[in-house]
Design a protein around this motif. Structure first.
Motif, PDB file in Angstrom:
ATOM      1  N   MET A   1       0.850  -1.187   0.000  1.00  0.00           N
ATOM      2  CA  MET A   1       0.000   0.000   0.000  1.00  0.00           C
ATOM      3  C   MET A   1       0.887   1.238   0.000  1.00  0.00           C
ATOM      4  O   MET A   1       1.901   1.280   0.675  1.00  0.00           O
ATOM      5  N   ASP A   2       0.478   2.223  -0.769  1.00  0.00           N
ATOM      6  CA  ASP A   2       1.198   3.485  -0.817  1.00  0.00           C
ATOM      7  C   ASP A   2       1.270   4.078   0.592  1.00  0.00           C
ATOM      8  O   ASP A   2       0.242   4.234   1.248  1.00  0.00           O
ATOM      9  N   PRO A   3       2.487   4.397   1.102  1.00  0.00           N
ATOM     10  CA  PRO A   3       2.608   4.870   2.486  1.00  0.00           C
ATOM     11  C   PRO A   3       1.886   6.188   2.757  1.00  0.00           C
ATOM     12  O   PRO A   3       1.322   6.386   3.839  1.00  0.00           O
ATOM     13  N   THR A   4       1.870   7.098   1.796  1.00  0.00           N
ATOM     14  CA  THR A   4       1.163   8.364   1.974  1.00  0.00           C
ATOM     15  C   THR A   4      -0.336   8.121   2.109  1.00  0.00           C
ATOM     16  O   THR A   4      -1.006   8.676   2.978  1.00  0.00           O
ATOM     17  N   MET A   5      -0.864   7.246   1.242  1.00  0.00           N
ATOM     18  CA  MET A   5      -2.283   6.891   1.300  1.00  0.00           C
ATOM     19  C   MET A   5      -2.590   6.183   2.610  1.00  0.00           C
ATOM     20  O   MET A   5      -3.599   6.477   3.259  1.00  0.00           O
ATOM     21  N   ALA A   6      -1.766   5.237   2.998  1.00  0.00           N
ATOM     22  CA  ALA A   6      -2.012   4.459   4.219  1.00  0.00           C
ATOM     23  C   ALA A   6      -2.080   5.376   5.435  1.00  0.00           C
ATOM     24  O   ALA A   6      -2.980   5.238   6.273  1.00  0.00           O
ATOM     25  N   GLN A   7      -1.163   6.316   5.517  1.00  0.00           N
ATOM     26  CA  GLN A   7      -1.160   7.226   6.660  1.00  0.00           C
ATOM     27  C   GLN A   7      -2.407   8.105   6.663  1.00  0.00           C
ATOM     28  O   GLN A   7      -3.061   8.275   7.690  1.00  0.00           O
ATOM     29  N   ALA A   8      -2.768   8.648   5.517  1.00  0.00           N
ATOM     30  CA  ALA A   8      -3.941   9.520   5.439  1.00  0.00           C
ATOM     31  C   ALA A   8      -5.227   8.741   5.715  1.00  0.00           C
ATOM     32  O   ALA A   8      -6.121   9.232   6.424  1.00  0.00           O
ATOM     33  N   LEU A   9      -5.338   7.531   5.183  1.00  0.00           N
ATOM     34  CA  LEU A   9      -6.526   6.715   5.456  1.00  0.00           C
ATOM     35  C   LEU A   9      -6.622   6.364   6.932  1.00  0.00           C
ATOM     36  O   LEU A   9      -7.717   6.364   7.510  1.00  0.00           O
ATOM     37  N   GLY A  33      -7.453  -8.199  -1.387  1.00  0.00           N
ATOM     38  CA  GLY A  33      -6.073  -8.551  -1.673  1.00  0.00           C
ATOM     39  C   GLY A  33      -5.652  -8.068  -3.049  1.00  0.00           C
ATOM     40  O   GLY A  33      -6.485  -7.836  -3.930  1.00  0.00           O
ATOM     41  N   ALA A  34      -4.362  -7.915  -3.240  1.00  0.00           N
ATOM     42  CA  ALA A  34      -3.819  -7.385  -4.490  1.00  0.00           C
ATOM     43  C   ALA A  34      -4.197  -8.244  -5.692  1.00  0.00           C
ATOM     44  O   ALA A  34      -4.537  -7.718  -6.756  1.00  0.00           O
ATOM     45  N   LEU A  35      -4.172  -9.560  -5.548  1.00  0.00           N
ATOM     46  CA  LEU A  35      -4.491 -10.429  -6.690  1.00  0.00           C
ATOM     47  C   LEU A  35      -5.940 -10.255  -7.118  1.00  0.00           C
ATOM     48  O   LEU A  35      -6.233 -10.165  -8.320  1.00  0.00           O
ATOM     49  N   GLU A  36      -6.857 -10.199  -6.159  1.00  0.00           N
ATOM     50  CA  GLU A  36      -8.274 -10.011  -6.480  1.00  0.00           C
ATOM     51  C   GLU A  36      -8.509  -8.654  -7.134  1.00  0.00           C
ATOM     52  O   GLU A  36      -9.241  -8.546  -8.117  1.00  0.00           O
ATOM     53  N   LEU A  37      -7.858  -7.625  -6.605  1.00  0.00           N
ATOM     54  CA  LEU A  37      -7.992  -6.286  -7.182  1.00  0.00           C
ATOM     55  C   LEU A  37      -7.471  -6.248  -8.605  1.00  0.00           C
ATOM     56  O   LEU A  37      -8.146  -5.751  -9.510  1.00  0.00           O
ATOM     57  N   ASP A  38      -6.270  -6.765  -8.809  1.00  0.00           N
ATOM     58  CA  ASP A  38      -5.672  -6.757 -10.147  1.00  0.00           C
ATOM     59  C   ASP A  38      -6.544  -7.501 -11.150  1.00  0.00           C
ATOM     60  O   ASP A  38      -6.790  -7.018 -12.251  1.00  0.00           O
ATOM     61  N   ALA A  50      -1.921   2.020  -8.654  1.00  0.00           N
ATOM     62  CA  ALA A  50      -1.456   1.689  -7.312  1.00  0.00           C
ATOM     63  C   ALA A  50      -2.297   2.360  -6.228  1.00  0.00           C
ATOM     64  O   ALA A  50      -2.539   1.775  -5.171  1.00  0.00           O
ATOM     65  N   LEU A  51      -2.749   3.591  -6.474  1.00  0.00           N
ATOM     66  CA  LEU A  51      -3.530   4.294  -5.453  1.00  0.00           C
ATOM     67  C   LEU A  51      -4.940   3.716  -5.335  1.00  0.00           C
ATOM     68  O   LEU A  51      -5.496   3.646  -4.231  1.00  0.00           O
ATOM     69  N   VAL A  52      -5.515   3.297  -6.444  1.00  0.00           N
ATOM     70  CA  VAL A  52      -6.812   2.609  -6.393  1.00  0.00           C
ATOM     71  C   VAL A  52      -6.649   1.314  -5.601  1.00  0.00           C
ATOM     72  O   VAL A  52      -7.480   0.985  -4.747  1.00  0.00           O
ATOM     73  N   ARG A  53      -5.565   0.587  -5.860  1.00  0.00           N
ATOM     74  CA  ARG A  53      -5.300  -0.641  -5.097  1.00  0.00           C
ATOM     75  C   ARG A  53      -5.154  -0.345  -3.619  1.00  0.00           C
ATOM     76  O   ARG A  53      -5.644  -1.097  -2.780  1.00  0.00           O
ATOM     77  N   SER A  54      -4.519   0.777  -3.276  1.00  0.00           N
ATOM     78  CA  SER A  54      -4.361   1.146  -1.868  1.00  0.00           C
ATOM     79  C   SER A  54      -5.705   1.413  -1.212  1.00  0.00           C
ATOM     80  O   SER A  54      -5.950   0.985  -0.080  1.00  0.00           O
ATOM     81  N   LEU A  55      -6.590   2.132  -1.908  1.00  0.00           N
ATOM     82  CA  LEU A  55      -7.901   2.442  -1.340  1.00  0.00           C
ATOM     83  C   LEU A  55      -8.708   1.171  -1.085  1.00  0.00           C
ATOM     84  O   LEU A  55      -9.215   0.959   0.019  1.00  0.00           O
ATOM     85  N   PHE A  56      -8.829   0.319  -2.095  1.00  0.00           N
ATOM     86  CA  PHE A  56      -9.632  -0.891  -1.934  1.00  0.00           C
ATOM     87  C   PHE A  56      -8.926  -1.955  -1.091  1.00  0.00           C
ATOM     88  O   PHE A  56      -9.576  -2.840  -0.553  1.00  0.00           O
ATOM     89  N   GLY A  57      -7.611  -1.853  -0.957  1.00  0.00           N
ATOM     90  CA  GLY A  57      -6.885  -2.726  -0.045  1.00  0.00           C
ATOM     91  C   GLY A  57      -7.098  -2.332   1.406  1.00  0.00           C
ATOM     92  O   GLY A  57      -7.028  -3.168   2.311  1.00  0.00           O
ATOM     93  N   TRP A  58      -7.361  -1.047   1.637  1.00  0.00           N
ATOM     94  CA  TRP A  58      -7.650  -0.547   2.991  1.00  0.00           C
ATOM     95  C   TRP A  58      -9.020  -1.051   3.434  1.00  0.00           C
ATOM     96  O   TRP A  58      -9.146  -1.718   4.449  1.00  0.00           O
TER      97      TRP A  58
END
Length: 192
Positions: A1-9, A33-38, A50-58
């Protein structure tokens, strides 16, 4: 997960806990999970982001069953969509003249307005505000990380607050000033 996104979320989720927005916190679905998202994005014909993956991974949006939408707002007026709902809306956008074929909605108001990530050529990752009754769909944030960081700061600074009746509200003028400060290159937030 993008660290900037993770911290803000994380800051956004902590703000909801401070404000005792328990209905939202209980309704947040586990992240994907990343595989399901991809696979889901690829099967929908959308490019990877990557940022969309970070949001839905959160969190994979919220469970809306039986809830009042206002209780599910992540920020005033909008709740996070599940990836399944986002992909359904994205498929519907493809045939609409005011919407982009590669727009992925990530936040909805329940009445036809969305925040979408533009995954198309030329504006990869930009976040647009889609207003159902307007032709122009402006870019408000350069990317999802900038949007989430602005939302987190709005909570931190008290721009977003809970009113006396328990609704999540905002000071519109203060938010515009904050968005202008944090997103100086965005024409949408420039002073009129």
């Amino acid at each position: 997960m993008d660290p900037t996104m993770a911290q803000a979320l994380g800051r956004i989720e902590a703000a909801h806990a401070r404000l005792r927005r328990d209905t939202l916190l209980r309704a947040l679905r586990p992240g994907l999970g990343a595989l399901e998202l991809d696979r889901s994005l690829r099967d929908a014909g959308l490019p990877d982001d990557a940022l969309v993956r970070s949001l839905f991974g959160w969190h994979d949006g919220v469970d809306t069953d039986g809830a009042v939408l206002g209780d599910l707002w992540l920020f005033p007026g909008f709740y996070p969509l599940s990836l399944q709902d986002a992909l359904l809306h994205a498929a519907a956008f493809r045939s609409h003249p005011r919407r982009g074929a590669d727009w992925l909605p990530v936040f909805a108001d329940g009445g036809g307005d969305f925040y979408v990530v533009d995954l198309g050529d030329g504006r990869e990752g930009a976040v647009r505000r889609l207003r159902n009754d307007e032709w122009d769909q402006p870019v408000e944030f350069a990317d999802l990380a900038d949007m989430v960081r602005t939302v987190a700061t709005a909570f931190d600074d008290g721009v977003y607050h809970v009113d006396d009746e328990g609704w999540l509200e905002m000071d519109d003028a203060a938010f515009a000033r904050l968005a202008r400060q944090l997103n100086p290159g965005m024409r949408h937030w420039a002073e009129p």
